[in-house]
Design a protein around this motif. Structure first.
Motif, PDB file in Angstrom:
ATOM      1  N   GLY A  80       0.880  -1.146   0.018  1.00  0.00           N
ATOM      2  CA  GLY A  80       0.062   0.171  -0.137  1.00  0.00           C
ATOM      3  C   GLY A  80       0.733   1.073   0.067  1.00  0.00           C
ATOM      4  N   ALA A  81       2.249   1.395   0.793  1.00  0.00           N
ATOM      5  CA  ALA A  81       3.061   2.247   0.807  1.00  0.00           C
ATOM      6  C   ALA A  81       3.465   2.611  -0.580  1.00  0.00           C
ATOM      7  CB  ALA A  81       3.877   2.116   1.776  1.00  0.00           C
ATOM      8  N   PHE A  82       3.859   1.358  -1.113  1.00  0.00           N
ATOM      9  CA  PHE A  82       4.214   1.631  -2.502  1.00  0.00           C
ATOM     10  C   PHE A  82       3.427   2.298  -3.657  1.00  0.00           C
ATOM     11  CE2 PHE A  82       4.216  -0.342  -6.837  1.00  0.00           C
ATOM     12  CZ  PHE A  82       5.300   0.099  -7.413  1.00  0.00           C
ATOM     13  N   LEU A  83       1.961   1.743  -3.471  1.00  0.00           N
ATOM     14  CA  LEU A  83       1.037   2.241  -4.526  1.00  0.00           C
ATOM     15  C   LEU A  83       0.888   3.895  -4.024  1.00  0.00           C
ATOM     16  CD1 LEU A  83      -1.908  -0.245  -3.959  1.00  0.00           C
ATOM     17  CD2 LEU A  83      -0.087   0.091  -6.111  1.00  0.00           C
ATOM     18  N   VAL A  84       0.927   4.445  -2.907  1.00  0.00           N
ATOM     19  CA  VAL A  84       0.837   5.957  -2.625  1.00  0.00           C
ATOM     20  C   VAL A  84       2.000   6.511  -3.100  1.00  0.00           C
ATOM     21  CG1 VAL A  84       0.544   7.455  -0.744  1.00  0.00           C
ATOM     22  CG2 VAL A  84      -0.692   5.412  -0.467  1.00  0.00           C
ATOM     23  N   SER A  85       3.188   6.010  -3.076  1.00  0.00           N
ATOM     24  CA  SER A  85       4.427   6.366  -3.349  1.00  0.00           C
ATOM     25  C   SER A  85       4.290   6.548  -5.023  1.00  0.00           C
ATOM     26  CB  SER A  85       5.681   5.614  -3.099  1.00  0.00           C
ATOM     27  OG  SER A  85       6.796   6.002  -4.076  1.00  0.00           O
ATOM     28  N   ALA A  86       3.783   5.656  -5.419  1.00  0.00           N
ATOM     29  CA  ALA A  86       3.536   5.611  -7.130  1.00  0.00           C
ATOM     30  C   ALA A  86       2.587   6.700  -7.595  1.00  0.00           C
ATOM     31  CB  ALA A  86       3.473   4.324  -7.662  1.00  0.00           C
ATOM     32  N   ALA A  87       1.545   6.894  -6.702  1.00  0.00           N
ATOM     33  CA  ALA A  87       0.673   7.618  -7.164  1.00  0.00           C
ATOM     34  C   ALA A  87       1.085   9.212  -6.992  1.00  0.00           C
ATOM     35  CB  ALA A  87      -0.643   7.661  -6.355  1.00  0.00           C
ATOM     36  N   LEU A  88       1.960   9.441  -6.063  1.00  0.00           N
ATOM     37  CA  LEU A  88       2.415  10.692  -5.793  1.00  0.00           C
ATOM     38  C   LEU A  88       3.462  11.089  -7.056  1.00  0.00           C
ATOM     39  CD1 LEU A  88       3.123  10.521  -2.072  1.00  0.00           C
ATOM     40  CD2 LEU A  88       1.540  12.330  -3.308  1.00  0.00           C
ATOM     41  N   GLY A  89       4.022  10.040  -7.715  1.00  0.00           N
ATOM     42  CA  GLY A  89       5.076  10.389  -8.813  1.00  0.00           C
ATOM     43  C   GLY A  89       6.451  10.434  -8.230  1.00  0.00           C
TER      44      GLY A  89
END
Length: 285
Positions: A80-89
């Motif tokens: 989930g932390a990875f998904l947020v990181s990726a969404a932030l760019g």
């Protein structure tokens, strides 16, 4: 909540690209155990055709029970932390997938090569780390003091971190994911010049649990460029696919709390300050 393997997702559909496809679909072989980790953590090779990459594998079965995080959820929180990181760019978290492995389902994350890691490195890394302990009163330019403490010899030291935009973004990221364990050792300077954050298994809780060494910007305003990115994350959580991708890994209450943290930062764009509920994790490395 048991994390759901992501195998079969098309390249890039879950924020993972390039080597992430090898991690997701390749044969996973354990080549060693990382003994310093509190949970079962293995260094692995992922093979697919002629491609080979090194990665970290944390099986759900090897997670130690915690009083404040439900059993079997840490791998999903890392993803989930990875998904947020990726969404932030900002790509703070290395490529991460959930998949089956030799010890069952777990998190697999790309290994971050650091200067001096291998025998082939020309020479070991020199100078200060991004987060370091220095003798009291000897803070160099470009570093921010965080905490006064005593080392094992009884000498006074100062915990510092670099005044670096990459760390400042990571500090904002930690506020958003509610990271309960940002130690200095979880901040990796890659040979590619980027700075990565790892070990996010105790994040994304609904209750306030922020614990970090990155307090150098406490009480400081968040810049407009960062707020614009955070605003786009809020849009993704409301109307995009991010909430759907998070849902198998964290609870609906935790997704709502993530949205609330985004809104709170946008409404009051000032970095939080440490208090009794927001200590520095100790040991700090």
């Amino acid at each position: 909540m048991t994390p759901t393997p992501e195998g079969g997702a098309p390249d890039g559909a879950d924020g993972v690209t390039g080597d992430g496809t090898v991690m997701r679909c390749g044969e996973l072989t354990v080549i060693g155990r990382i003994r310093s980790a509190s949970n079962a953590t293995f260094l692995c090779e992922a093979h697919e055709d002629d491609a080979l990459i090194h990665c970290v594998y944390k099986p759900v079965a090897g997670e130690a029970p915690l009083w404040d995080f439900p059993d079997g959820t840490l791998a999903g929180r890392e993803y989930g932390a990875f998904l947020v990181s990726a969404a932030l760019g900002w790509n703070i978290v290395p490529d991460t997938v959930i998949r089956d492995g030799p010890a069952g389902p777990g998190m697999v994350q790309r290994w971050v090569d650091q200067p001096g890691d291998t025998a082939e490195a020309d020479e070991p890394a020199t100078g200060l780390d991004l987060v370091d302990l220095l003798p009291a009163g000897r803070i160099p330019p470009g570093y921010l003091p965080i905490l006064q403490a005593y080392d094992y010899a009884g000498d006074e030291v100062t915990l510092v971190h670099a005044d670096d935009v990459r760390l400042r973004r990571m500090a904002v990221f930690d506020v958003l994911i509610n990271n309960a364990d940002r130690k200095g050792g979880h901040i990796l300077a890659g040979v590619d010049g980027r700075v990565y954050g790892v070990d996010h298994g105790v994040s994304l809780h609904a209750e306030d649990k922020l614990r970090t060494v990155l307090w150098g910007w406490a009480g400081k305003p968040v810049d407009d460029e960062t707020l614009e990115v955070v605003g786009r994350l809020g849009d993704e959580l409301r109307g995009g696919e991010l909430a759907d991708r998070l849902r198998p890994h964290i609870t609906a209450r935790e997704i709502t709390a993530l949205r609330a943290r985004v809104v709170e930062l946008l409404d009051d764009p000032v970095m939080p300050t440490p208090d009794r509920r927001r200590p520095i994790p100790w040991p700090a490395f």
